[in-house]
Each structure stands twice: as C-alpha cells, then as structure tokens.
Write a protein that holds these residues in place. Structure first.
Motif, PDB file in Angstrom:
ATOM      1  N   GLU A 132       0.830  -1.205   0.000  1.00 10.93           N
ATOM      2  CA  GLU A 132       0.000   0.000   0.000  1.00 10.93           C
ATOM      3  C   GLU A 132       0.866   1.258   0.000  1.00 10.93           C
ATOM      4  N   ILE A 133       1.928   1.237   0.812  1.00 15.68           N
ATOM      5  CA  ILE A 133       2.809   2.407   0.907  1.00 15.68           C
ATOM      6  C   ILE A 133       3.537   2.635  -0.409  1.00 15.68           C
ATOM      7  N   GLU A 134       4.072   1.571  -1.009  1.00 16.76           N
ATOM      8  CA  GLU A 134       4.790   1.702  -2.280  1.00 16.76           C
ATOM      9  C   GLU A 134       3.874   2.187  -3.389  1.00 16.76           C
ATOM     10  N   ALA A 135       2.641   1.694  -3.378  1.00 14.83           N
ATOM     11  CA  ALA A 135       1.693   2.139  -4.403  1.00 14.83           C
ATOM     12  C   ALA A 135       1.380   3.625  -4.257  1.00 14.83           C
ATOM     13  N   GLY A 140       2.726   9.260  -6.361  1.00 13.63           N
ATOM     14  CA  GLY A 140       3.226  10.621  -6.181  1.00 13.63           C
ATOM     15  C   GLY A 140       2.694  11.319  -4.948  1.00 13.63           C
ATOM     16  N   MET A 141       2.183  10.558  -3.985  1.00 10.09           N
ATOM     17  CA  MET A 141       1.642  11.178  -2.769  1.00 10.09           C
ATOM     18  C   MET A 141       2.768  11.736  -1.898  1.00 10.09           C
ATOM     19  N   SER A 142       2.499  12.867  -1.266  1.00  7.78           N
ATOM     20  CA  SER A 142       3.432  13.413  -0.290  1.00  7.78           C
ATOM     21  C   SER A 142       3.327  12.603   1.000  1.00  7.78           C
ATOM     22  N   LYS A 143       4.264  12.836   1.920  1.00  5.43           N
ATOM     23  CA  LYS A 143       4.241  12.101   3.185  1.00  5.43           C
ATOM     24  C   LYS A 143       2.968  12.411   3.964  1.00  5.43           C
ATOM     25  N   TYR A 144       2.500  13.664   3.901  1.00  7.97           N
ATOM     26  CA  TYR A 144       1.275  14.041   4.607  1.00  7.97           C
ATOM     27  C   TYR A 144       0.074  13.286   4.041  1.00  7.97           C
ATOM     28  N   LYS A 145      -0.048  13.266   2.710  1.00  4.67           N
ATOM     29  CA  LYS A 145      -1.162  12.549   2.087  1.00  4.67           C
ATOM     30  C   LYS A 145      -1.042  11.047   2.305  1.00  4.67           C
ATOM     31  N   TYR A 147       0.019   9.546   4.953  1.00  3.92           N
ATOM     32  CA  TYR A 147      -0.501   9.234   6.284  1.00  3.92           C
ATOM     33  C   TYR A 147      -2.004   9.463   6.369  1.00  3.92           C
ATOM     34  N   THR A 148      -2.481  10.571   5.834  1.00  2.81           N
ATOM     35  CA  THR A 148      -3.894  10.913   6.005  1.00  2.81           C
ATOM     36  C   THR A 148      -4.824  10.090   5.109  1.00  2.81           C
ATOM     37  N   ARG A 149      -4.322   9.602   3.977  1.00  4.61           N
ATOM     38  CA  ARG A 149      -5.186   8.883   3.041  1.00  4.61           C
ATOM     39  C   ARG A 149      -4.963   7.377   3.029  1.00  4.61           C
ATOM     40  N   ILE A 150      -3.776   6.934   3.423  1.00  4.93           N
ATOM     41  CA  ILE A 150      -3.466   5.513   3.332  1.00  4.93           C
ATOM     42  C   ILE A 150      -3.189   4.899   4.702  1.00  4.93           C
ATOM     43  N   ILE A 151      -2.139   5.380   5.358  1.00  2.50           N
ATOM     44  CA  ILE A 151      -1.661   4.704   6.571  1.00  2.50           C
ATOM     45  C   ILE A 151      -2.636   4.820   7.726  1.00  2.50           C
TER      46      ILE A 151
END
Length: 237
Positions: A132-135, A140-145, A147-151
């Motif tokens: 999920e993180i690699e995808a 092109g997600m930023s670190k903020y996105k 965390y807020t959208r995936i993790i």
C-alpha cells in the motif's frame, strides 16, 4: 430490590437532586477520557512508529511509565500527590485545577487511556502493508497525504478490535473514580449500601448498569467492525 430501585434510581441514573450522579458521571468520565485520549494518541502513535529516536523515544518513555504503573497510583498522584507540592499552591490556576476531584480524575484517565491507545495505533501503523505504501509513493503522494489517506485510515480500521477492548477496560477503570469522591455509579452504590445495608441489592444494581453499558459498547463496536473491516474478509468467487 424493587423497592430500592424505586427509592434510589435517580441517584444511580443521573442526580441526587443537587448534583449529577451515577450513570451520567460514569458516561461523562468514559466519553471525555476516551475522546481526549484518542485525539492525543493519533499524533503520538505516528511519532511512536517513527524511525527517528528523538520522536519515538519520548513517546516510548511516556507509554512505558503510564502502562507500567497502576492507574490507581496515577490517580492518587494527580489528586493528592501533586497538590502537596508548594509550586502548585503558589500558582492560582494549578491550585484551582488540582483541588478539583473531577479534573484530576479526568487527567489521570485521559493520560492512561492515551498511553494504551498510542501503542495500539502505533502497532497498527507499523503493520501497514508495504504494498500500500509503495503504491501511494508511486502515485506521487506526499508524506502528509500518505498518512492521512493511506496509513492512518487503514491502521485505525485494523486496530478497531483491540481499541474496542481498551475502551471497555477504560469503562471498568472508571470505578476508581469513587476513591477521589467523584459520584460515579460505584460511589452511589456505596452510599446506598451505607444507607440501607442492602449490600447485594445496592451493588447488584451497579453491576447491571455497568453490564448494560458494556453490552452497548460491544454492540456499537461490532457494527463498526462489520462496516469498516468488511474489505478484510475473504471474497467469494
């Protein structure tokens, strides 16, 4: 027991005629401590799961201390221990805060709840699928996105069963509030027992109220798990 309920049910449920009592106070302690604990635990869990020791180290120390000492001891430290220090008396705001049994109780419950929730959420964050993180990074997600959208959404969903158990344990822990003279369900039951000497009936009513709250929490969390964790169930072909 019926006569006891008829005479004292307002004390158990909401008020003794002057102040809020019983069920209302117990639910207030639970909702506030769990709500504040959750709000604090989410950012602390991110720091706890970080590879940066300067971020994860202080959070680890905090959770280690609060999970490694009894909640009852923490409550006594906040309610009577800190108030014995001179600088508390010299500061008007601190003096007013630590003289209030409800404030001290909520502070102890919130910090204790936050410590356990932090470790639960941090564990779920660390177990997030690398795929999920690699995808997300490839997208092109930023670190903020990230965390807020995936993790975070994934971690909070997966931690729901463990977190629901922690909330129920927090409800059980609210019974310690009566030692700080907070008029929760157990405090009312003790007062009724002192007035009537009907020990079984007085504490039996308290047990029924606690059981009703627990069953309601279990039902609510079960509904949330069915809805939010449906994607983890094996899909039929």
């Amino acid at each position: 027991m019926i006569e006891l309920i008829r005479q004292y049910w307002p004390n158990y449920l909401y008020t003794d005629g002057f102040n809020y009592n019983g069920l209302v106070i117990t639910l207030w302690l639970l909702v506030v401590s769990v709500g504040l604990g959750f709000a604090l635990a989410v950012p602390l869990a991110i720091a706890r799961a970080s590879r940066n020791r300067y971020l994860s180290g202080p959070v680890w120390l905090y959770t280690y201390v609060f999970r490694g000492t009894p909640l009852y001891v923490q409550l006594l430290l906040f309610y009577t221990g800190l108030y014995s220090l001179h600088f508390i008396h010299e500061h008007e705001m601190l003096n007013s805060f630590f003289r209030n049994a409800m404030y001290c109780t909520l502070l102890a419950f919130t910090l204790n709840e936050c410590a356990y929730a932090t470790e639960i959420f941090a564990g779920a964050i660390k177990e997030t699928s690398h795929g999920e993180i690699e995808a997300a990074l490839a997208y092109g997600m930023s670190k903020y996105k990230l965390y807020t959208r995936i993790i975070l959404p994934s971690a909070l969903r997966r931690s729901l069963p463990s977190y629901s158990n922690e909330v129920i344990l927090m409800l059980h822990a609210t019974t310690l509030a009566f030692t700080a003279t907070v008029p929760d369900i157990l405090k009312v039951a003790r007062d009724v027992n002192s007035a009537t000497y009907a020990t079984f009936q007085a504490y039996g009513i308290a047990a029924i109220l606690y059981a009703a709250i627990v069953f309601s929490l279990i039902w609510g969390f079960r509904k949330m798990e069915i809805r939010l964790l449906a994607y983890l169930k094996p899909q039929g072909h």
